[in-house]
Structures are given as C-alpha cells and as structure tokens.
Design an enzyme around this catalytic site. Sequence first.
Site, PDB file in Angstrom:
ATOM      1  N   SER A  25      61.351 -13.053  13.115  1.00 13.01           N
ATOM      2  CA  SER A  25      59.922 -12.926  12.818  1.00 13.01           C
ATOM      3  C   SER A  25      59.320 -14.319  12.671  1.00 13.01           C
ATOM      4  CB  SER A  25      59.714 -12.091  11.553  1.00 13.01           C
ATOM      5  OG  SER A  25      58.369 -11.716  11.424  1.00 13.01           O
ATOM      6  N   ASN A  26      58.170 -14.445  12.055  1.00 13.98           N
ATOM      7  CA  ASN A  26      57.560 -15.757  11.823  1.00 13.98           C
ATOM      8  C   ASN A  26      56.735 -15.715  10.542  1.00 13.98           C
ATOM      9  OD1 ASN A  26      54.751 -14.944  12.528  1.00 13.98           O
ATOM     10  ND2 ASN A  26      55.725 -14.527  14.496  1.00 13.98           N
ATOM     11  N   ALA A  27      56.116 -16.850  10.221  1.00 16.69           N
ATOM     12  CA  ALA A  27      55.491 -17.014   8.899  1.00 16.69           C
ATOM     13  C   ALA A  27      54.060 -16.482   8.806  1.00 16.69           C
ATOM     14  CB  ALA A  27      55.511 -18.495   8.527  1.00 16.69           C
ATOM     15  N   SER A  28      53.576 -15.807   9.833  1.00 15.61           N
ATOM     16  CA  SER A  28      52.203 -15.288   9.764  1.00 15.61           C
ATOM     17  C   SER A  28      52.067 -14.263   8.624  1.00 15.61           C
ATOM     18  CB  SER A  28      51.840 -14.629  11.096  1.00 15.61           C
ATOM     19  OG  SER A  28      50.664 -13.873  10.952  1.00 15.61           O
ATOM     20  N   ALA A  93      50.493 -13.042  15.446  1.00 18.09           N
ATOM     21  CA  ALA A  93      51.516 -14.001  15.891  1.00 18.09           C
ATOM     22  C   ALA A  93      52.696 -13.169  16.406  1.00 18.09           C
ATOM     23  CB  ALA A  93      51.931 -14.894  14.737  1.00 18.09           C
TER      24      ALA A  93
END
Length: 223
Positions: A25-28, A93
């Site tokens: 995943s990512n930090a959004s 994102a």
Amino acid sequence: MIKGKRILITAGPTKELIDPVRFISNASTGKMGYAIAELLYSEGADVILVTGPSCINSNLPSERVYKIQSALEMLEVCNKHFQQIDIAIFTAAVADYRPMKMEASKIKKNDDRMTIELIKNPDIAFEFGKIKNPNQISVGFALETDNLMQYGEGKLKKKNFDFIVLNTTNATGEGFGHDTNKVSVLRKDLTHTDFELKSKKEVAQDIVAEINTAIALKSLTNH
Ligand code: C5P
C-alpha cells in the site's frame, strides 16, 4: 454550477494483498479526496466517493461512499459510473503494482530470500481519459519529487485531464498525511497557477473554483 452535477471522486490508497494478512500500500490518508467530496456535496453535487482504506469519518451519506480495497475493485466501481458522470476527480494514490497472485495462506518465513512477482495495475484515470466525451471533465493529481511541470504535463496529456493538481514533497506540510498542501494547477492549455501553502480544506475550495471555470469553458466551447 456544481449543483446537481454527477461527480465521481476516487480517494485514499489502495491495498494489494500478498497473503491474507500482508499487503502492498502507500501513505495516502484520503484527506484531500474526502475534503473535495464533502465540499462538493455541501454545494449540492451528486457525489460518489470511491475510497480505499482510510480512517476518516466523512459526513457523506453512506450510500454515496463505496469502500474498496484494491485497484481492481476501484476500477470495477468506477467503470459502473463512468458513462453517467459529468466530472471525475482522481485523487486516489492507486498502487502501481499488485502481486501476481495472492497466497491463500499466510506465507511462512522458511527461506532467507523471497521474491514476490508484481503485475501492473490498471490506470483508472487513463481508462476514463480514453472513453470520456467532450462534455465530461476529468481532474488528476500528481505528487512528484522533481521536474513537477514536465512530469505533470506528460500525465495531463496521457490521461486526457482537463487540469491536473501538482504537488511536491519538498516543502514541509505538503502531501501525504499532512493537513496542508501546496499545489499548482496545470491546465489543458498549459497555463498554470501556483497556490500558497494552505489547509487541504482551502485547497479543496481552489480546486472546486477551478472546476467551475472548466464547466464554464466547456459550455462555451461545446455549444
Ligand atoms: O501516474 P501517476 O500515478 O502519478 O498519476 C496520478 C494520477 O492518476 C492521479 O490522479 C491518480 O489518482 C490517477 N491514477 C489512477 N490509477 C492508477 C494510477 C494513477 O487513477 N493506477
């Protein structure tokens, strides 16, 4: 002018499962997308928010919010709405890649090394850009660490956006997870406006104003 417009907004990260308990995943956080969705809703738009995992408690009615996990699920929901909407705003994102296959059971740490094969996710904004009709408006976002305008222009053209909201990770308080954002808007005609560092709620107001301009421009050129 926003009142009654059917507007689809994607927000948050996507979560791509490796096995039942692990993911890419990512930090959004979804803050920007939720702020835009809530503002548009308060102005009378017919809002559809398609969101990846986020901790935000939005005040949108639950039937307006589609909660998804992966990019494929996000695309599936968006595809169902693309024909009917007036405006699409892509703040999500989306993870660029997902594991080729999700393991059915938790992967064991038997080996010193392991490889996870990844496959590219569909680009949801690009898919809309291919089928969008002249009356539909498409808005993109891009986060870059360098060459902001150059990369931004490339994405604007490739994904057929009417305008793209650019931000860097260079200044403090910008981008993922923060409550503030410093953005530039780059339009189809390649004019751009650089905004000051502001709260994401204020940035949402600038973006909605830009959407109003885009709507006015469409009605001038398409009639
Ligand atoms: O190429 P990049 O990921 O930087 O493009 C960002 C823009 O494209 C954002 O508006 C984002 O929401 C959208 N996008 C998308 N689907 C993807 C990747 C990006 O809709 N798979």
